[in-house]
Motif scaffolding. Structure first.
Motif, PDB file in Angstrom:
ATOM      1  N   UNK A 194       0.803  -1.264  -0.153  1.00  0.00           N
ATOM      2  CA  UNK A 194       0.058  -0.112   0.239  1.00  0.00           C
ATOM      3  C   UNK A 194       1.123   1.130  -0.036  1.00  0.00           C
ATOM      4  N   UNK A 195       2.090   1.079   0.598  1.00  0.00           N
ATOM      5  CA  UNK A 195       2.849   2.452   0.671  1.00  0.00           C
ATOM      6  C   UNK A 195       3.513   2.702  -0.515  1.00  0.00           C
ATOM      7  N   UNK A 196       3.727   1.599  -1.063  1.00  0.00           N
ATOM      8  CA  UNK A 196       4.476   1.649  -2.397  1.00  0.00           C
ATOM      9  C   UNK A 196       3.676   2.085  -3.538  1.00  0.00           C
ATOM     10  N   UNK A 197       2.302   1.908  -3.557  1.00  0.00           N
ATOM     11  CA  UNK A 197       1.525   2.287  -4.507  1.00  0.00           C
ATOM     12  C   UNK A 197       1.122   3.865  -4.252  1.00  0.00           C
ATOM     13  N   UNK A 198       1.283   4.326  -3.182  1.00  0.00           N
ATOM     14  CA  UNK A 198       0.787   5.602  -2.629  1.00  0.00           C
ATOM     15  C   UNK A 198       1.984   6.465  -3.172  1.00  0.00           C
ATOM     16  N   UNK A 210       3.503  10.214  -5.238  1.00  0.00           N
ATOM     17  CA  UNK A 210       4.645  10.740  -4.987  1.00  0.00           C
ATOM     18  C   UNK A 210       5.342  10.453  -3.419  1.00  0.00           C
ATOM     19  N   UNK A 211       4.301  10.059  -2.653  1.00  0.00           N
ATOM     20  CA  UNK A 211       4.452  10.063  -1.176  1.00  0.00           C
ATOM     21  C   UNK A 211       3.205   9.656  -0.545  1.00  0.00           C
ATOM     22  N   UNK A 212       3.342   9.626   0.954  1.00  0.00           N
ATOM     23  CA  UNK A 212       1.845   9.242   1.358  1.00  0.00           C
ATOM     24  C   UNK A 212       0.809  10.091   1.008  1.00  0.00           C
ATOM     25  N   UNK A 213      -0.530   9.277   0.735  1.00  0.00           N
ATOM     26  CA  UNK A 213      -1.760   9.838   0.499  1.00  0.00           C
ATOM     27  C   UNK A 213      -2.477  10.504   1.700  1.00  0.00           C
ATOM     28  N   UNK A 214      -3.152  11.638   1.485  1.00  0.00           N
ATOM     29  CA  UNK A 214      -3.860  12.096   2.602  1.00  0.00           C
ATOM     30  C   UNK A 214      -4.856  11.066   3.183  1.00  0.00           C
ATOM     31  N   UNK A 215      -5.424  10.224   1.956  1.00  0.00           N
ATOM     32  CA  UNK A 215      -6.261   9.138   2.577  1.00  0.00           C
ATOM     33  C   UNK A 215      -5.587   7.760   2.443  1.00  0.00           C
ATOM     34  N   UNK A 216      -5.198   7.089   3.490  1.00  0.00           N
ATOM     35  CA  UNK A 216      -4.402   5.997   3.436  1.00  0.00           C
ATOM     36  C   UNK A 216      -5.064   4.729   2.525  1.00  0.00           C
TER      37      UNK A 216
END
Length: 249
Positions: free
Chosen positions: A75-79, A84-90
């Motif tokens: 999930x982190x990799x897809x974000x 380009x980084x962590x999404x506001x909505x995980x």
């Protein structure tokens, strides 16, 4: 979703977004929203496509690789790949992923959104406007609603618009400069303000059906019993104000 899209159009807002005294929404508020939202509309797209990209990668994992740590890392990799980084909505906060009855269909929202923009683009090119356009309703009935499940989704879109479903119209809309969007929506807004609502607030409308407003086991209003849709609507409004706002308007 197509009908939902209309309520953000300048002409619809000018005609129907009104306060309790019947005053239309000021253009300044509409412009403020456009400037606050349009430049960042791509983030909505990224938020939508991140889920099917994650699910595709998840179901491609070897069975012995499906561990809690591996899923979270994926999930982190897809974000990172999408945002380009962590999404506001995980990604893992989206409930569809966690329930078997709603897994692996989130891409349907993306396809539906694509069809909304393609349908809007088709009608605007063909008729020039959408709000209160009877020709739009006629075409929707003929090409989308009447066939129902007898036709495939992709076939319905192509039969109406004359083109296979693509994201071209959606991407084109996001690429529009904000100033161009403000200018075109202001023109629509002014046009809608001149025309006014086709159905004025509180007036009667015949939808050719019986409408009930129900809360659990309680029938709040019924157009057949109350005499009209407007009467049933007013009764429902009074109920909402009484239950949730202490009877205040």
């Amino acid at each position: 979703m197509f009908l939902d899209s209309l309520v953000g159009d300048g002409d619809w807002l000018a005609r129907y977004a009104r306060d309790r005294e019947g005053n239309p929404i000021p253009w300044d508020l509409v412009e403020e929203k456009i400037r606050a939202v349009h430049p960042y509309s791509v983030f909505q797209l990224r938020g939508m496509i991140s889920i099917p990209f994650f699910e595709k990668a998840l179901y491609e994992l070897p069975e012995d690789g499906v561990t809690p740590d591996a899923v979270l890392a994926l999930a982190d990799r897809i974000d990172v790949e999408i945002f380009g980084g962590p999404a506001a909505r995980p990604i893992m906060s989206v409930p569809h992923i966690l329930a078997d009855e709603s897994s692996a269909y989130y891409h349907g929202y993306v396809l539906a959104k694509m069809s909304v923009f393609q349908t809007r683009d088709h009608f605007l090119s063909k008729y020039g406007y959408l709000t209160d356009n009877p020709a739009v309703g006629k075409d929707l009935s003929e090409f989308y609603w009447r066939p129902g499940n007898s036709e495939g989704f992709l076939d319905l879109v192509e039969q109406l618009t004359g083109k296979p479903l693509t994201a071209d119209a959606w991407v084109s809309d996001m690429r529009r400069p904000t100033e161009a969007v403000v200018k075109s929506e202001e023109t629509r807004f002014n046009d809608g303000a001149k025309k006014g609502p086709a159905i004025s607030p509180g007036s009667e409308v015949d939808m050719g059906m019986n409408v009930k407003m129900v809360h659990g086991d309680e029938t709040i209003s019924d157009s057949a019993v109350d005499g009209s849709f407007a009467a049933a609507s007013n009764k429902f409004k009074a109920w909402v104000r009484k239950v949730y706002f202490g009877g205040q308007n």
